[in-house]
Design a protein around this motif. Structure first.
Motif, PDB file in Angstrom:
ATOM      1  N   SER A  12       0.828  -1.203   0.000  1.00  0.00           N
ATOM      2  CA  SER A  12       0.000   0.000   0.000  1.00  0.00           C
ATOM      3  C   SER A  12       0.876   1.273   0.000  1.00  0.00           C
ATOM      4  O   SER A  12       0.685   2.172  -0.830  1.00  0.00           O
ATOM      5  N   ILE A  13       1.855   1.331   0.894  1.00  0.00           N
ATOM      6  CA  ILE A  13       2.740   2.502   0.927  1.00  0.00           C
ATOM      7  C   ILE A  13       3.610   2.559  -0.327  1.00  0.00           C
ATOM      8  O   ILE A  13       3.758   3.625  -0.948  1.00  0.00           O
ATOM      9  N   SER A  15       3.048   1.421  -3.298  1.00  0.00           N
ATOM     10  CA  SER A  15       2.271   1.834  -4.478  1.00  0.00           C
ATOM     11  C   SER A  15       1.962   3.326  -4.438  1.00  0.00           C
ATOM     12  O   SER A  15       2.014   4.011  -5.473  1.00  0.00           O
ATOM     13  N   SER A  16       1.643   3.840  -3.241  1.00  0.00           N
ATOM     14  CA  SER A  16       1.401   5.292  -3.132  1.00  0.00           C
ATOM     15  C   SER A  16       2.676   6.078  -3.452  1.00  0.00           C
ATOM     16  O   SER A  16       2.622   7.127  -4.103  1.00  0.00           O
ATOM     17  N   GLU A  19       3.048   6.262  -7.102  1.00  0.00           N
ATOM     18  CA  GLU A  19       2.127   7.251  -7.708  1.00  0.00           C
ATOM     19  C   GLU A  19       2.746   8.648  -7.665  1.00  0.00           C
ATOM     20  O   GLU A  19       2.620   9.436  -8.601  1.00  0.00           O
ATOM     21  N   TRP A 200      -8.853   4.511   6.551  1.00  0.00           N
ATOM     22  CA  TRP A 200      -7.623   4.323   5.772  1.00  0.00           C
ATOM     23  C   TRP A 200      -7.690   3.012   4.998  1.00  0.00           C
ATOM     24  O   TRP A 200      -8.220   2.023   5.503  1.00  0.00           O
ATOM     25  N   ASP A 263      -4.843  10.470   3.626  1.00  0.00           N
ATOM     26  CA  ASP A 263      -4.208   9.895   2.439  1.00  0.00           C
ATOM     27  C   ASP A 263      -2.698   9.896   2.676  1.00  0.00           C
ATOM     28  O   ASP A 263      -2.126  10.953   2.968  1.00  0.00           O
ATOM     29  N   LYS A 265      -0.287   9.770   0.769  1.00  0.00           N
ATOM     30  CA  LYS A 265       0.597  10.461  -0.171  1.00  0.00           C
ATOM     31  C   LYS A 265       1.159  11.751   0.437  1.00  0.00           C
ATOM     32  O   LYS A 265       2.286  12.133   0.148  1.00  0.00           O
ATOM     33  N   LEU A 282      -4.941  15.727  -4.671  1.00  0.00           N
ATOM     34  CA  LEU A 282      -5.833  15.188  -3.636  1.00  0.00           C
ATOM     35  C   LEU A 282      -6.972  16.159  -3.401  1.00  0.00           C
ATOM     36  O   LEU A 282      -6.783  17.374  -3.508  1.00  0.00           O
TER      37      LEU A 282
END
Ligand code: NAD
Ligand code: MG
Length: 389
Positions: A12-13, A15-16, A19, A200, A263, A265, A282
């Motif tokens: 999860s982290i 992949s963020s 991004e 989350w 979020d 990010k 965002l």
């Protein structure tokens, strides 16, 4: 251009973080990626970001990945040595440590030893080996930047202030999905229900940790080492909206908080660029639409894991490493349906009770405590499975 090695890029982290890299390709280049089970995603990431090297934990998976990526120039590595090579290679300026669990410890330490700045999401590293990690950070003169949203909030709220003026840190916690469930029903909680977090979207292990509030316990220990403050100066408030990400209270009564939508990010980007801020796509925080923000005390009967973490911190030495190892085992057992939700704190408590903490001057002491904690917790869990606790 900042060259990044991302450990745990398929999570999860991770992949963020990718991004953010994709949205700011003029600023960041990826030099290494690592993953584990999700080879499809890892292979896609390699094609998209063309790192110099990529690593997975075992040889068989590395062979499969090699076959799939044979037309690329990316070097494929495996095992601890492969993860360490990705964490410490010359081309990386910064390492994002986003493996879950104590599996992240050795590669994170390798990054620090190699003189890399580290953006740390893998809190288990600091929980298990806080004093050792911070000593290496000082000795190697690198930056250890928090990715965890609470620690990022505190880090941001400390900017421009004197550390000696801090009275206490207040970590906020959402309270997870069972904050209001009648206590006698908590035993019936299923993995599927515990994997739905109200605010989350995260990996499975941290989502269960949020439901038991062990996540906050681990974060208290993480804060103790990151900000060099004793446990007595670190408090926790439940804040169901997850808008105030954490606060710093100063000796004159001023409280500085950092807010934002939930979020990851935002804290990841701050760890990568601070003190600079970069634009992120965002939605804005709309406080008027939210109406109100609420804060509550933590009920220790509902969330015994938080007290266990403070207890491990008080005992010091290897106790937090054992707490963390027992938690990892108990969470895995719960996810496999072998134990009940409320067995998780019981298994951790019984494991801690059997442990005689010793100081951690060397990594070996941490690894041994991790091994012992896993073995003992697994033994206690199998008793729970057969007889109940
Ligand atoms: P995740 O489960 O989504 O991803 C974990 C990553 O680690 C994956 O890339 C996986 O392949 C890799 N991995 C797992 N086991 C491994 C092993 N044995 N060896 C090598 N690699 C392995 O987890 P996540 O939610 O991204 O969390 C990662 C870390 O960040 C955790 O320590 C978590 O506590 C912390 N964190 C996460 C969030 C969040 O919002 N997800 C917030 C704060 C902190
Ligand atoms: Mg957090």
């Amino acid at each position: 251009m900042k060259n990044l090695a991302i450990l745990g890029s398929t999570g999860s982290i991770g992949s963020s973080a990718l991004e953010i890299v994709a949205a700011h390709s003029d600023r960041f280049r990826v030099t290494a990626l690592t993953g584990n089970h999700n080879l499809d995603l890892l292979a896609d990431q390699v094609r998209r970001f063309s790192p110099l090297r990529v690593a997975v934990p075992d040889e068989e998976r590395a062979a499969r990945l090699k076959e799939r990526l044979k037309d690329t120039g990316t070097e494929i590595l495996f095992g601890i040595a492969g993860l360490v090579a990705c964490a410490s290679h010359d081309e990386a300026d910064m390492v994002i440590s986003a493996i879950v669990g104590s599996a992240g410890l050795i590669p994170t330490l390798a990054a620090i030893e190699a003189g890399k700045d580290v953006a740390l999401a893998n809190k288990e590293t600091l929980v298990a080996a806080g004093p050792l990690i911070m000593e290496r950070v000082r000795r190697r003169n690198v930056h250890l930047l928090p990715v965890d949203s609470e620690h990022s909030a505190i880090f941001q709220s400390l900017q421009g202030h004197r550390k000696g003026d801090v009275r206490r840190l207040i970590l906020t916690a959402s309270g997870g999905p069972f904050r209001e469930m009648p206590l006698d029903r908590m035993r019936e909680v299923t993995p599927a229900a515990a994997l739905v977090h109200p605010n989350w979207h995260m990996g499975k292990k941290i989502t269960i940790d949020s439901a038991t509030m062990m996540n906050k316990g681990l974060e208290v220990i993480e804060a103790r080492w990151l900000f060099d403050l004793p446990a007595e100066k670190i408090d926790v408030h439940i804040h169901p909206q997850s808008v105030v990400h954490s606060m710093v209270e100063y000796i004159d009564g001023a409280v500085i908080a950092q807010m934002g939508i939930p979020d990851m990010k935002t804290p990841i980007a701050y760890a990568l660029c601070c003190p600079e801020r970069i634009p992120l796509d965002l939605p804005p925080l709309d406080l008027c639409a939210m109406g109100k923000l609420t804060f509550l005390e933590v009920d220790p009967r509902r969330f015994p894991c938080l007290g266990l973490a403070y207890e491990a911190l008080r005992r010091g030495g290897t106790a937090p490493a054992v707490l963390n190892a027992a938690n990892e085992v108990a969470v895995e057992c719960f996810l496999r349906g072998e134990i009940t939700f409320m067995d998780i704190p019981t298994i951790i408590r019984l494991t801690l009770e059997r442990h005689e903490a010793v100081p951690i001057q060397k990594l070996e002491a941490v690894l041994e405590a991790d091994r012992w904690g896993r073995e003992t917790a697994a033994m206690i869990s199998s008793t729970a499975k057969v007889e109940g606790l």
